[in-house]
Structure formats: structure tokens, C-alpha cells
Scaffold this motif. Structure first.
Motif, PDB file in Angstrom:
ATOM      1  N   LYS B 194      89.128  18.618  14.247  1.00 44.08           N
ATOM      2  CA  LYS B 194      88.971  19.452  13.059  1.00 44.08           C
ATOM      3  C   LYS B 194      87.693  19.049  12.363  1.00 44.08           C
ATOM      4  CE  LYS B 194      93.182  21.134  10.887  1.00 44.08           C
ATOM      5  NZ  LYS B 194      92.845  22.455  11.263  1.00 44.08           N
ATOM      6  N   LEU B 235      81.839  26.390  18.026  1.00 45.21           N
ATOM      7  CA  LEU B 235      83.055  26.114  17.262  1.00 45.21           C
ATOM      8  C   LEU B 235      83.209  27.049  16.084  1.00 45.21           C
ATOM      9  CD1 LEU B 235      82.998  22.253  16.956  1.00 45.21           C
ATOM     10  CD2 LEU B 235      84.469  23.634  18.400  1.00 45.21           C
ATOM     11  N   SER B 245      88.451  24.269   6.889  1.00 47.99           N
ATOM     12  CA  SER B 245      88.491  23.361   8.020  1.00 47.99           C
ATOM     13  C   SER B 245      88.505  24.186   9.291  1.00 47.99           C
ATOM     14  CB  SER B 245      89.715  22.449   7.939  1.00 47.99           C
ATOM     15  OG  SER B 245      90.858  23.123   8.356  1.00 47.99           O
ATOM     16  N   ILE B 246      87.692  23.773  10.218  1.00 49.45           N
ATOM     17  CA  ILE B 246      87.503  24.535  11.443  1.00 49.45           C
ATOM     18  C   ILE B 246      88.148  23.768  12.590  1.00 49.45           C
ATOM     19  CG2 ILE B 246      85.765  25.555  12.971  1.00 49.45           C
ATOM     20  CD1 ILE B 246      85.699  26.639  10.116  1.00 49.45           C
ATOM     21  N   PRO B 247      88.967  24.457  13.356  1.00 50.58           N
ATOM     22  CA  PRO B 247      89.646  23.747  14.436  1.00 50.58           C
ATOM     23  C   PRO B 247      88.728  23.539  15.649  1.00 50.58           C
ATOM     24  CG  PRO B 247      90.290  26.038  14.441  1.00 50.58           C
ATOM     25  CD  PRO B 247      89.355  25.864  13.288  1.00 50.58           C
ATOM     26  N   ILE B 248      88.997  22.470  16.366  1.00 46.33           N
ATOM     27  CA  ILE B 248      88.288  22.228  17.619  1.00 46.33           C
ATOM     28  C   ILE B 248      89.317  22.205  18.727  1.00 46.33           C
ATOM     29  CG2 ILE B 248      86.825  20.643  18.932  1.00 46.33           C
ATOM     30  CD1 ILE B 248      86.076  19.341  16.263  1.00 46.33           C
ATOM     31  N   ARG B 249      89.049  22.945  19.767  1.00 42.41           N
ATOM     32  CA  ARG B 249      89.866  22.807  20.961  1.00 42.41           C
ATOM     33  C   ARG B 249      88.971  23.100  22.155  1.00 42.41           C
ATOM     34  NH1 ARG B 249      94.434  26.771  21.419  1.00 42.41           N
ATOM     35  NH2 ARG B 249      95.474  25.500  19.859  1.00 42.41           N
TER      36      ARG B 249
END
Lengths: 785, 301
Positions: B194, B235, B245-249
Motif C-alpha cells: 500500500k 500502480l 491509499s493506493i493498493p499494490i498487487r
């Protein structure tokens, strides 16, 4: 940032569409050959066209729709595992390998929807994952469209899980949670659009944003469609969360739209049950939000709902809807200091409509609303705003329409106070509305107090208001005054005492109206008073009590005042007629002196005011007619009056007029009835005199070579002769008639005039009487034709 | 290398095969000529068993001074071309000097071979394992045949695997906090994380996560460092604001990564980094690099 020309935009759109079509072609080929790899590759490339920042929302939408159609086809492909041989779980991972976020997320959403449908994983987790992953697109327009795609593609699944599993609150909540989350994020993005770019394109930006509002609102719409969202969930979760977002976003466009959306989308019943919560949000929005429209719509909806069935009305009472709404409005007005008057008034109009529909029995509520409005209005100077005035008229008209009974409006203490805030023109319009309402419903205003209030209300029509300088339209003025005149007839009470009071009040008011208005209003009032007199006359036996305040005498005094006022206008002819009416009424009441006094006034008027010869002729005939009927006068008085009348008759300007007046005077001496005067001598005198005048007239006419008139006079006189002859006037002999007929015949011959129809039918009448036989026939026998 | 020679006058053909060749897992291996071939996969401590078949061409007699098979573990540094460092060299004599008349089969076995290092094919360095069969001859050149194979070693999941969490920023411009759930990833792992935006005063355009591989070869003054970017994974699109908040996957499986190699035989190291890059509207790049450890987890499938 440069302002983008429309032409360039068109070009970019065309390029984008071309890009999509190009990749869609290869995508179709890949799908036909069940090639998953290529399908993913080309769909990602196709979706990359959506990464553009150059298009306005409208154009972007066009592009989006193209891609959307293609994605539907892709979704079908994903659904059919036999075609690509990859399980949906793996597919879900596979699409996430794309390097660019936008295509990746579009594909993820597409696969996600298939995944949910397959039920291989809990819908809750998938939905949460999707809505979370979409955070990655922070560009407002692109983010909005992406999330809108997510909402769209998940919609049917949500409705499924929201409704399929009965009683399973968990799954419903999952769906609700998802939509709320997505909604919140979309709204944030939408709000953020406002902050982007320089200030000078603000207007354009707002326009663009409006174009996108439906994307955001769609979420609420879906929420409302989920069957599982019952009142409980709505109250506990949906509404608080939505409102929280609305309040916190601090953006006027958004707040306006969303509040409106909430109101329009969810059922009325929910609104009613959550009224407090909903209303609490209103004062918290930005001061620039056009809250009045929204609030008005809420009230409109609620009032319609209330009207829909009687059952729901109790609910309204239970939740004290009125008090809550009224408080909310007060708060909103207090918070939004800059709200124009029109806004506040619109709010009150809505509240009033609501009250009237929901609590028609609670007049105090209506008054309360009006009172609040007065309070607001008193803080601002006279209304200049056209719209505000219009709204105020609506406000005032509403109770009138509702109650079908203007009397109700009169009991509202704040009603006139509101009217005071209208400008003169509108005040008149409003007064007209009130009158029309009374007329339409045939409402009888029966107490002096109400009359007082009513006239206070319509004072715009009754008198010149301060500072009224505007040019009056003659037609309008007439209409208005005629209405007032009509209104006066609607004021009626059976109790003479009360009625007299009413008349006094009306008189007091219309007296203030000045000479322009009196000719219109006084007649009405006079006749109204005369009606009272006649009524009392009818009840005479009952009111012999010692102190009866309302005596005919008193009324006549009043009447004479009224008519006197009229002569000051001046409007002598009208006054004259009214005096005669009064005299007649006095005659009916056996009030000789009063009647005499009225006649005196008549002659005074005749002598002093009526100069026009034509008017004089009319007046004389009126006087004769009235006087003939009078039976209260003693001989002396009657003589005086008849003498005067005959005198004036003989002194008319034109001979024919003279002649006619004089023969009419003959009736003054011959009154049918038991105790009527039958002075045959003087009748004959009058007729002879008329003949003389006719002769003179004929001579004058022959000089002027005009012969038709005088002959008519002779025939008319002949008719009078015949009349009295029939009535048994001894002085009128058959010989005299014979003589007159011969005279006419000679005149005819010498004149060689065409045969006169009047004469012919007169002669025919004589013939008829002769042949009839009996007493009358014998009487006519002696007349030879 | 020897094909051309052999085509002319190679007196015999040599085939090297593994005993369990049919069932042993095959993995692709990129050859120098760019072609990819499938080769057998081994791991350390495995026995390498097989046979060598030598078949004289046209039944011609082949004289030799002995046949042997060598298992070579070799590191080749490209800038130091021609120099191979053999870190492993195991020899098995297959035949004493003599003559070959006909097809002959020699079984061989290297039992429980220690192969600590993995096969690796980098930018500047190559580590490979070869079976080399040599028929020594007098006067004429030896007949040599190679068979490459790949070694991969598996590591159990690390017992300690802390998350990476860090707050970075430019004063009054940009303040972010990012978090990667782990510091050690296996090759098919997913990077979850995140990014929190604490302060955003610059106009961001997008944000990417890069996977970079740093290969350093040689030592001391002769160290060569080569950095490759394996993945550019977007991203975020657009500009974030405070509080987002930006998710990371990021799935690692699509990328051909190797484990982290720490100082292999004093010749080279391979390290992996996650590089978070923020790009603003003027295409300025702000980045923060974090090392991660890659390891190979035994695939259970």
C-alpha cells in the motif's frame, strides 16, 4: 494547460475510436480462435485508448461506450471456460499481469464479474477486492468511468446477492457495503475534478462535472433497487454513510446533486422514517448549495406521499414530520445567510403545501409557517425580486386553494402580515386572487371581524397605497373595482345588527378609496344595505324591542352619507339613481320624511349637477317612475314633488323629450291600486299639454321638413289616452279619442307619409276591443274609426 | 561448437542420456545462439545417473586413449572471455584405452552431487552445469560431446519475513508512506502493499513499481555492475491527494526472475530491488528503491 479546441477534440476522439476499432478487430479474431493470450493482449491495447487525458467527459463517454461494448463480448468469452481452458481463478490472476493500470483494472472488473457469478469465491471478498483495486486510478474522469464500469458490470450480481438469499442480512450488507464504498470513491473523484485546472475554466469544468453526475448517482439508484435494503439497513447504514459523504465532500455541486438524488431515489416511506437524520444534513452543507430546491422537492414528495393514502398520514403524525421540517428550514435559513429571499420563500411555500396536504386540520401550523416567513421577510426591505414576489403569491394562494373557504385564511393572523411584504402591484394581484377564491367558492363572509380582516387584506384594491405611483391600466382598474363590488355582495349575515356592522366597516374602508373607486363600490354597498333594510322590513314584527341598534333609519342615514360621497366624485347620475332606490326602500319602510329627503336630494342633484340634456331626459323618466310608486307621501308633499317633476318635464330642451316627459307625468296622478291617487283632471291636463307640445313640435318639424317624429308623438299620446280610457278615467272620453284619431289621420294625409306601423297596430287594438264585447266593448263602441 | 568439425570427419556419434530422462522435469535453457532448448533439471544432492552411447560411424574402428565423463560446474564471465572457472569438476573413467568397433553403452553415475550454485544466465555472467564426454585420441583431436543441464535449488520459506515499511518524501512537496507486506519473496509470489499519501503538493501523473535486478561481477576494482528493469508496473493513474491509499498487487510469476545470489564463488552476486517511481506532470521522476530477497520455493504442483 491550453484550452482545447472542439475541433482538436473531435480529432482525438476519432483517433481513439479508430484505435479501439483496430484492436477490437484483432480481439474478435482472437476470440474466434479461442486464443486467450491474444485476447488479453488486444483487449489491453484497446483499453489503453481510454488512457487519454485529452477528451472532455462527453467525448470520453463516447469512447468508453465503444470499449464497453467490446468488453461485453470479452466477458462472454471469459464466462465460457471451455473456450479458453483457464479456470476463472487463474484468469483473475492472469489479467492482473498487465503493466498499465487502466486496462488492467477494466479487465479485472470484467473477470471479477464472471468470478462472482461462478460463485467459486465469496462475492464479498471479490467485491471488496475490486473496489479496493480501483483506488489505483486517481485521475478523476478515468477513475469515474472505471468505477462506473465496475458498478455497471456488478449491478445484476449485486441485485442477485442483495435479494436472492432471503433473510441473509450478511450478503445484503456485502452488496450495500460495496456500493457505498464505490459511491464514496466516485464522489471523491467527482469532487476532485473541481479542483483541477486553473480557475478561469471553472465554469466549463462545472458543466463537465454536471455531465458526469449520473455516474455517481447511479450507485444510489442501484442501492435503492436492492430488495434486501429494508428500512433498517437504510436507516442504520445506507443513509448515514451517504450523508456523511455528502457533508464531508464540501462541494456544492455534489451536495446539491446527491441530496436531490437521495430524495428522488429512495422510497418516501424511508424518508419519512429517517426524516430527522436527513434533515440534519441540510444545515451542514455548503452555504452556496441551492438547498431550497432540494428541500422543496423533499417536501413535495412527502406531501404527495401523504396524499396517496390515508394510512400513511398517521405515520406522518407519529414522526412529527411537520415540526422536524419546520425546524430544519429555520436552521437552513439561519445557516445560509446569503440565501436570497426567494429561496427562503420557496422553502416556506413547500412547507406550507406539505402542511396543507398532511395536516389540513392544523391551521395553527399554517399560521406558524406564515409567521416564520414574516419573520424572515421583516429582516429584508420590500421585495423587489420578481421571483420572490411570485413565490410569495404562491405562498399566499396555497391556503386559499386548499380550504376552498377563504374564511379560513382570514383566521390566520400572519396572513395579512405576509401580504404587507408584497409590492403594490402584487398586493393587488393577491387581493384579486382572494376575491376570486371567495367568488368561486361562493363563500359568505358573515362576521364583522372577518370582514375587517378581509378588507385589510385587500386594501391594495380598496385604496391607494403609499407610494403607489405606477400608471394604472384603465381596464385592470375597472376589473379590480368590479371585483370589489362583487365581493361586497358576498358579505352577508342574517343578523341585522351584525350586518349593519359589516356595512359600516365596508363603508369605512371604501370611503378611503377616493373618488376614483367610489362609483364602483358604492352601488354594491348601497344595494347591500338596502337588502338589509328590506329584510328588516320583513321582520318588522320581531324587532319591536326598545333598543334596536340597527334601525332602518340609521341605515338610511348611512346610505345618504354614502350617496353624498358619491355626488362629490362627481357622479350625479349614479347618485341620482341610488337616491331613488333609497327613496323606494324608505317608502317600503313607511318613512315619509326619509323618502322625502331622498327626493329632495334627487332634485337638488337634478338642478345642480345634471346639465346634459340627454341625462336630464333619463333622469326625469327615472324620477317619474320612482315617484309614481311612492305611497308614503301625504298630499302636500306629493304635490310638491309632482309639481316639481312636471315642471322639469316641461322644461326639457327638445320638444319630443318634453312631450314624452309630460305625458309620462300623467302617471303621477293615476296610480293603480286600492288607495292610489286617481286625479283624472290632472291626467287630462298633462295629456293635453303633451298634445300641445306635440303640435308645436310638428310645426317646428314641418319648417325643418322633417315629419316623421311628431306623428309618432301623437300616436304615443293616443296610446296614453287609450290606457286611461280603459282604466276608467272619466275625463278621457271616447270623443276625445275620436278627435285625436281624426287629427292624426289628417296629419297623415297632409303629410303623405308612409303608413305607420305603430298607428296601424294601435287602431287594430281599438278594433279588437270593440269586437270583444262586454263592458270594454261597450266602452269602445262609441269610438268610430 | 564441434558440430562443424564432426560433420566432416567425426568418426563416431556420442549420445548422453539420463536414466530418468523420460520422467525428469525439463526446463527451457537459452543457448548462445539464441535458441531455447529443453534440458533436464536437477537440484543439489541429487544423483546424476545415465549412460553414454558411442556409435562409430560406418562401423569404422576408432582408436582411443580412454573415454571419460566429467561433470563440470562452470562460471563464465563475459568480459573475461575464454576464462571459465570450474567450481566443480567430477570425473568418471568410462573406458580404458582401446578400440571401438561397434556401438557401445557406458553407464555412469555421480551420486549425491553437491551443486550449491544454481544455473544462471545473466548479462555479464553465466553459471552452468555440463556433462562432458571425452574420447581421447593420439595425433588427432579428442572427440568431445557436451550435455548441459540445469540446477535449481529450493529454499524453505524464511522463518523471519518482515514487511518493508517506510516513510519518505521531499520536504513540503511530497510525503508518502509505503508498505510491502514482505521483504522476502519466492519467485511466484505476489507483492502486496500500500502507498499512503501524506502530503501531495506536486502534480503527479502516475506511479509505477519497478522490479530491478542488479548483477555485479568480478571483485575489487574490476567489479562490473549491470542493472536491468524487469517489470514496469503502473500502480496509479492520475494524481492522488492527501489521505488516499493506493493498493499494490504485483504478481511475480510473469517475470523470469531468479533467486537472490549472494557472492557466488566470489565471482558474482545478483540482487533484486523494488523501485517505487512517482512521475509528475513535467515527467520528473521521484523514486525510492528497496532491496528484496528472492528465493526459490519448491513448487508443490
Amino acid at each position: 494547460m491550453l484550452l482545447i479546441g472542439a475541433e482538436d477534440e473531435e480529432k482525438w476522439l476519432a483517433e481513439g475510436i479508430a484505435g479501439i476499432q483496430h484492436n477490437a478487430f484483432y480481439l474478435h479474431r482472437a476470440l474466434d480462435s479461442n486464443n486467450l493470450r491474444d485476447a488479453l493482449k488486444y483487449s489491453a491495447q484497446m483499453l489503453s485508448e481510454l488512457r487519454t487525458s485529452k477528451l472532455s467527459p462527453q467525448k470520453y463517454y463516447e469512447l468508453y461506450m465503444r470499449a464497453f461494448d467490446e468488453l461485453r463480448i470479452l466477458e462472454m468469452f471469459f464466462k465460457d471456460e471451455s473456450k479458453h481452458g483457464v479456470s476463472v481463478v487463474d484468469l483473475y490472476e492472469l489479467v492482473q499481469h498487465a503493466g498499465n493500470i487502466l486496462p488492467r483494472l477494466y479487465l479485472l472488473c470484467t473477470v471479477g464479474s464472471v468470478y462472482i457469478k461462478s460463485k467459486e469465491a465469496p462475492a464479498k471478498e471479490l467485491l471488496q477486492d475490486l473496489v479496493e483495486m480501483c483506488h489505483g486510478v486517481q485521475h478523476p474522469i478515468r477513475g469515474l468511468f472505471l468505477r462506473s464500469y465496475l458498478a455497471q458490470i456488478s449491478r445484476d450480481k449485486l441485485l442477485d446477492i442483495g435479494s436472492d438469499y432471503e433473510g441473509d442480512a450478511e450478503t445484503v450488507m456485502d452488496a450495500v457495503e460495496f456500493i457505498l464504498e464505490n459511491f464514496t470513491e466516485m464522489n471523491k473523484l467527482w469532487v476532485r475534478m473541481q479542483l483541477e485546472g486553473p480557475g478561469r475554466v471553472r465554469e466549463k469544468r462545472e458543466k463537465e462535472r454536471s455531465a458526469l453526475q449520473e455516474l455517481v448517482g447511479k450507485n444510489l439508484h442501484v442501492l435503492s433497487q436492492i430488495e434486501g435494503v429494508d428500512l433498517e439497513i437504510y436507516k442504520e447504514t445506507v443513509l448515514p454513510r451517504v450523508l456523511e459523504q455528502v457533508v464531508n465532500c464540501k462541494d456544492d455541486l455534489s451536495q446539491y446533486y446527491l441530496m436531490d438524488c437521495i430524495i428522488q431515489v429512495f422510497p418516501d416511506e424511508y424518508h419519512l422514517q429517517t426524516l430527522e437524520m436527513l434533515l440534519a444534513a441540510f444545515p451542514q452543507v455548503q452555504p452556496t448549495v441551492d438547498i431550497k430546491t432540494v428541500l422543496s422537492r423533499l417536501m413535495d414528495r412527502l406531501s404527495k406521499y401523504a396524499a396517496s393514502s390515508a394510512d400513511v398520514l398517521t405515520e406522518f403524525l407519529q414522526v412529527e414530520a411537520f415540526t422536524k421540517l419546520s425546524n430544519a428550514i429555520e436552521k437552513v435559513i439561519k445557516m445560509q445567510v446569503d440565501m436570497p429571499a426567494v429561496g427562503a420563500i420557496t422553502l416556506y411555500v413547500s412547507l406550507l403545501t406539505f402542511t396543507l396536504r398532511v395536516h389540513p386540520d392544523r391551521l395553527d401550523y399554517v399560521d406558524q409557517v406564515l409567521g416564520a416567513c414574516v419573520k424572515k421577510l421583516s429582516s429584508i426591505p420590500k421585495l423587489e425580486d420578481r421571483w420572490a414576489t411570485k413565490q410569495l403569491v404562491a405562498l399566499l394562494s396555497a391556503p386559499l386553494e386548499k380550504y376552498n373557504d377563504t374564511v379560513t385564511a382570514l383566521t390566520l393572523s400572519n396572513y395579512p402580515r405576509v401580504m404587507d411584504h408584497l409590492d403594490n402591484g402584487t398586493n393587488k394581484v393577491m387581493a384579486m386572487v382572494i376575491i376570486e377564491s371567495i367568488m368561486k367558492n361562493n363563500t359568505c363572509i358573515s362576521t364583522a371581524d372577518k370582514v375587517e380582516v378581509l378588507f385589510e387584506l385587500i386594501k391594495g384594491l380598496i385604496k391607494d397605497l403609499d407610494g403607489a405611483t405606477d400608471e394604472l391600466d384603465e381596464e385592470d382598474f375597472k376589473d379590480e373595482q368590479n371585483s370589489v363590488a362583487k365581493l361586497i355582495h358576498m358579505l352577508y349575515n342574517n343578523e341585522p345588527e351584525e350586518m349593519l356592522k359589516i356595512i359600516c366597516i365596508v363603508w369605512k374602508h371604501i370611503m378611503a378609496g377616493g373618488p376614483k373607486r367610489l362609483p364602483f363600490t358604492v352601488p354594491s354597498l348601497v344595494f347591500s344595505a338596502l337588502r338589509l333594510v328590506r329584510q328588516m322590513q320583513g321582520q318588522e314584527g320581531d324587532i319591536v324591542g326598545e333598543e334596536v341598534p340597527a334601525t332602518p333609519k340609521k341605515i338610511f342615514q348611512l346610505l345618504s352619507q354614502m350617496i353624498e360621497a358619491l355626488s362629490a366624485v362627481p357622479s350625479p347620475e349614479l347618485a341620482l339613481r341610488l337616491y331613488l332606490q333609497c327613496a323606494k326602500a324608505a317608502n317600503g319602510c313607511d318613512l315619509e320624511y326619509v323618502a322625502y329627503e331622498f327626493f329632495t336630494q334627487v332634485f337638488v342633484l337634478y338642478e345642480e349637477e345634471i346639465a346634459n340634456s340627454k341625462a336630464q331626459v333619463t333622469a326625469i323618466h327615472l324620477i317619474i317612475g320612482a315617484l309614481q310608486r311612492m305611497n308614503v307621501f301625504n298630499v302636500e308633499n306629493r304635490d310638491t314633488l309632482t309639481h316639481k317633476t312636471t315642471g322639469y318635464s316641461a322644461r326639457l330642451l327638445k320638444k319630443p323629450d318634453q312631450c314624452r316627459a309630460v305625458y309620462a307625468c300623467s302617471h303621477l296622478f293615476w296610480v293603480d291600486g286600492q288607495d292610489g291617487i286617481r286625479d283624472g283632471e290632472r291626467v287630462l291636463l298633462c295629456l293635453k299639454r303633451a298634445l300641445r307640445i306635440a303640435n308645436a313640435a310638428q310645426q317646428m318639424a314641418s319648417i325643418a321638413r322633417d315629419s316623421s317624429g311628431p306623428l309618432t308623438l301623437f300616436v304615443e299620446i293616443l296610446n296614453k289616452y287609450l290606457y286611461y280610457f280603459e282604466k276608467g278615467n272619466k275625463q278621457i272620453t271616447a270623443a276625445a279619442i275620436q278627435h285625436l284619431i281624426e287629427l292624426i289621420n289628417t296629419e297623415m294625409q297632409s303629410d303623405s307619409a308612409t303608413s305607420d306601423a305603430f298607428l296601424a297596430s294601435t287602431l287594430r287594438y281599438i278594433q279588437f276591443q270593440k269586437q270583444r264585447g262586454g263592458v270594454m266593448g261597450a266602452k269602445f263602441e262609441s269610438i268610430k274609426l | 561448437m564441434n558440430y562443424l568439425v564432426g560433420a566432416f570427419k567425426l568418426p563416431c556419434n556420442i549420445f548422453i542420456s539420463f536414466a530418468d530422462g523420460r520422467i525428469r522435469k525439463q526446463v527451457p535453457l537459452k543457448k548462445e545462439n539464441g535458441k531455447t532448448v529443453m534440458v533436464a533439471l536437477f537440484q543439489s544432492q541429487e544423483s546424476i545417473v545415465g549412460e553414454v552411447v558411442i556409435e562409430p560411424v560406418h562401423r569404422k574402428k576408432v582408436e582411443h586413449n580412454g573415454v571419460k565423463i566429467v561433470l563440470l560446474g562452470q562460471i563464465e564471465l563475459y568480459f573475461d572471455r575464454g576464462n571459465f572457472y570450474d567450481f566443480t569438476s567430477l570425473v568418471r573413467e568410462l573406458d580404458i584405452p582401446g578400440e571401438l568397433y561397434e556401438r557401445k553403452t557406458y553407464p555412469f553415475e555421480f551420486s549425491t552431487v553437491e551443486m550449491l550454485y544454481e544455473s544462471y544466465n545473466g548479462v555479464n555472467v553465466r553459471l552452468r552445469y555440463i556433462l562432458k564426454v571425452t574420447i581421447s585420441r593420439d595425433y588427432v583431436s579428442n572427440i568431445v560431446e557436451y550435455q548441459e543441464f540445469v540446477v535449481r535449488n529450493y529454499t524453505p520459506p524464511p522463518s523471519i519475513n518482515n514487511s518493508i515499511k517506510m516513510e519518505v518524501g521531499i520536504e513540503d512537496c511530497l510525503h508518502i508512506e509505503f508498505e510491502y507486506s514482505k521483504s522476502k519473496y519466492h519467485l511466484k509470489d505476489v507483492i502486496i502493499g500500500k502507498i499512503y499519501f501524506l502530503l501531495v503538493r506536486i502534480k503527479l501523473k502516475n506511479m509505477e513499481l519497478e522490479i530491478r535486478r542488479r548483477e555485479s561481477t568480478g571483485s575489487g576494482p574490476n567489479t562490473h555492475v549491470e542493472t536491468e528493469t524487469f517489470a514496469k508496473f503502473e500502480l496509479m493513474d492520475g494524481a492522488s491527494v492527501r489521505g488516499e491509499s493506493i493498493p499494490i498487487r504485483l504478481f511475480l510469476s510473469p517475470y523470469e526472475l531468479t533467486p537472490t545470489y549472494q557472492n557466488i564463488n566470489n565471482k558474482f552476486s545478483v540482487k533484486y530491488y523494488l523501485n517505487l517511481v512517482l512521475v509528475d506532470e513535467e515527467d520528473r521522476r521521484y523514486f525510492k528503491q528497496q532491496e528484496i530477497t528472492m528465493y526459490r520455493l519448491l513448487e508443490t504442483s
